[in-house]
Scaffold this active site. Structure first.
Site, PDB file in Angstrom:
ATOM      1  N   ASP A  37       0.961  -1.242   0.121  1.00  0.00           N
ATOM      2  CA  ASP A  37       0.030  -0.094   0.051  1.00  0.00           C
ATOM      3  C   ASP A  37       0.912   1.277   0.135  1.00  0.00           C
ATOM      4  O   ASP A  37       1.890   1.166   0.704  1.00  0.00           O
ATOM      5  CB  ASP A  37      -0.905   0.117   1.198  1.00  0.00           C
ATOM      6  CG  ASP A  37      -1.986  -0.902   1.077  1.00  0.00           C
ATOM      7  OD1 ASP A  37      -2.042  -1.630   0.559  1.00  0.00           O
ATOM      8  OD2 ASP A  37      -2.874  -0.758   1.952  1.00  0.00           O
ATOM      9  N   CYS A  62      -8.056   4.732   1.465  1.00  0.00           N
ATOM     10  CA  CYS A  62      -8.843   4.552   2.739  1.00  0.00           C
ATOM     11  C   CYS A  62      -7.956   5.188   4.026  1.00  0.00           C
ATOM     12  O   CYS A  62      -6.929   5.501   3.674  1.00  0.00           O
ATOM     13  CB  CYS A  62      -8.991   3.119   3.063  1.00  0.00           C
ATOM     14  SG  CYS A  62      -9.750   1.848   1.818  1.00  0.00           S
ATOM     15  N   TYR A 104      -7.972 -14.157   3.676  1.00  0.00           N
ATOM     16  CA  TYR A 104      -6.502 -13.906   4.512  1.00  0.00           C
ATOM     17  C   TYR A 104      -6.708 -13.245   5.986  1.00  0.00           C
ATOM     18  O   TYR A 104      -5.951 -12.744   6.526  1.00  0.00           O
ATOM     19  CB  TYR A 104      -5.931 -12.605   3.461  1.00  0.00           C
ATOM     20  CG  TYR A 104      -7.045 -11.452   3.292  1.00  0.00           C
ATOM     21  CD1 TYR A 104      -6.994 -10.429   4.252  1.00  0.00           C
ATOM     22  CD2 TYR A 104      -7.898 -11.269   2.291  1.00  0.00           C
ATOM     23  CE1 TYR A 104      -7.964  -9.400   4.157  1.00  0.00           C
ATOM     24  CE2 TYR A 104      -8.789 -10.428   2.125  1.00  0.00           C
ATOM     25  CZ  TYR A 104      -9.025  -9.296   3.056  1.00  0.00           C
ATOM     26  OH  TYR A 104      -9.729  -8.196   3.093  1.00  0.00           O
ATOM     27  N   ASN A 115     -17.766  11.890   3.174  1.00  0.00           N
ATOM     28  CA  ASN A 115     -17.256  13.244   2.615  1.00  0.00           C
ATOM     29  C   ASN A 115     -17.187  14.279   3.444  1.00  0.00           C
ATOM     30  O   ASN A 115     -18.273  14.371   4.330  1.00  0.00           O
ATOM     31  CB  ASN A 115     -18.428  13.558   1.182  1.00  0.00           C
ATOM     32  CG  ASN A 115     -17.940  12.805   0.055  1.00  0.00           C
ATOM     33  OD1 ASN A 115     -17.106  12.092  -0.122  1.00  0.00           O
ATOM     34  ND2 ASN A 115     -19.317  12.814  -0.760  1.00  0.00           N
ATOM     35  N   HIS A 159     -17.237   9.320  -0.499  1.00  0.00           N
ATOM     36  CA  HIS A 159     -16.247   8.751  -1.395  1.00  0.00           C
ATOM     37  C   HIS A 159     -14.561   8.374  -0.616  1.00  0.00           C
ATOM     38  O   HIS A 159     -13.683   7.936  -1.496  1.00  0.00           O
ATOM     39  CB  HIS A 159     -15.906   9.979  -2.628  1.00  0.00           C
ATOM     40  CG  HIS A 159     -16.959  10.068  -3.434  1.00  0.00           C
ATOM     41  ND1 HIS A 159     -17.795  10.878  -3.147  1.00  0.00           N
ATOM     42  CD2 HIS A 159     -17.428   9.396  -4.550  1.00  0.00           C
ATOM     43  CE1 HIS A 159     -18.899  10.830  -4.188  1.00  0.00           C
ATOM     44  NE2 HIS A 159     -18.520   9.943  -4.908  1.00  0.00           N
ATOM     45  N   GLU A 197      -4.114   0.371  -1.925  1.00  0.00           N
ATOM     46  CA  GLU A 197      -3.386  -0.709  -2.608  1.00  0.00           C
ATOM     47  C   GLU A 197      -2.627  -0.548  -3.880  1.00  0.00           C
ATOM     48  O   GLU A 197      -3.364   0.317  -4.980  1.00  0.00           O
ATOM     49  CB  GLU A 197      -4.279  -1.971  -2.880  1.00  0.00           C
ATOM     50  CG  GLU A 197      -4.911  -2.457  -1.496  1.00  0.00           C
ATOM     51  CD  GLU A 197      -6.469  -1.546  -1.420  1.00  0.00           C
ATOM     52  OE1 GLU A 197      -7.149  -2.194  -0.628  1.00  0.00           O
ATOM     53  OE2 GLU A 197      -6.592  -0.673  -2.074  1.00  0.00           O
TER      54      GLU A 197
END
Length: 253
Positions: A37, A62, A104, A115, A159, A197
């Site tokens: 990341d 994120c 995982y 937002n 978002h 990522e």
């Protein structure tokens, strides 16, 4: 800084990058997601950083948030939100993740998508940078003891995905969410970190570890492995002097 002289040179460089608001690369582990990341302190994010993450990373942008701050701000796990909705509607129960769904890990760390209220659509680089920085700010205020009305600052749906770190951090879960917050605590900065990522344009998969390292070398960024973070966090935690301090820093209130 607690235990700094005992950290590896790479971890010291990563801590320095965090404090300077520079982006670095964070790999979790082989056999887990095995993903790298792009990572940066939330309060340091600029629109240019958002552009780099969406173009060079390509994954989901994120914001990982400290678990104590999340608890104080009443930020839920998204899975719990859907379970509550199912109790009202009776139609969403089968969609909620269950044990074994994730190959995982035992569960995801997603909270709500937001937002900031001063954004328009919320998706442009400027809007997302504002939302991200403000998330860092409310974490700082909350951990300083201020009463934060989360809804007066943010709206959902939005978002920017928020991630609620596990209460025990790396003692409970080993995702980039927990690893990045552990690094923030070691660096003694506000524990709100952006993670995105890195994806491979050619294979349709996550960018390989080798290619991620090559990217880091090309752009002068630090590449950190989850195992290094775990070692450093254990050093840092063991150096905390009192039981009450250990309780705070392990987030087990």
């Amino acid at each position: 800084m607690i235990g700094e002289q005992r950290y590896t040179n790479n971890i010291v460089k990563a801590i320095d990058a965090i404090r300077q608001g520079k982006m670095f690369l964070l790999f979790d582990a082989e056999g887990r997601e095995a993903e790298t990341d792009l990572t940066i302190l939330a309060q340091a994010v600029t629109p240019e950083d958002v552009k780099i993450m969406r173009k060079d990373g390509g994954g989901l942008i994120c914001v990982a948030l400290d678990p104590v701050a999340c608890e104080k701000m009443d930020l839920p796990f998204m899975a719990d939100v859907v379970r509550s909705a199912h109790e009202c509607s009776g139609t969403l129960g089968t969609t909620v993740e269950r044990g074994g769904d994730l190959r995982y890990d035992s569960r995801s760390s997603f909270s709500i998508w937001v937002n900031h209220r001063n954004t328009r659509t919320g998706i442009p680089d400027n809007d997302r940078a504002l939302t991200i920085k403000k998330l860092g700010d409310v974490v700082e205020k909350t951990l300083a003891g201020e009463k934060v009305n989360f809804g007066s600052e943010f709206r959902t749906p939005g978002h920017v995905a928020t991630l609620r770190a596990a209460k025990g951090l790396i003692n409970e879960r080993l995702g980039q969410t927990e690893l990045s917050i552990a690094l923030a605590k070691i660096a003694n900065v506000t524990p709100a970190m952006v993670v995105c990522e890195m994806l491979d344009d050619n294979t349709g998969r996550a960018l390989s570890k080798e290619d991620a390292k090559a990217y880091a070398d090309k752009h002068g960024m630090i590449f950190v492995e989850g195992s290094e973070v775990i070692e450093a966090y254990n050093i840092w935690a063991s150096a905390i002097s009192t039981p009450s301090e250990k309780e705070i820093y392990y987030n087990v209130h």
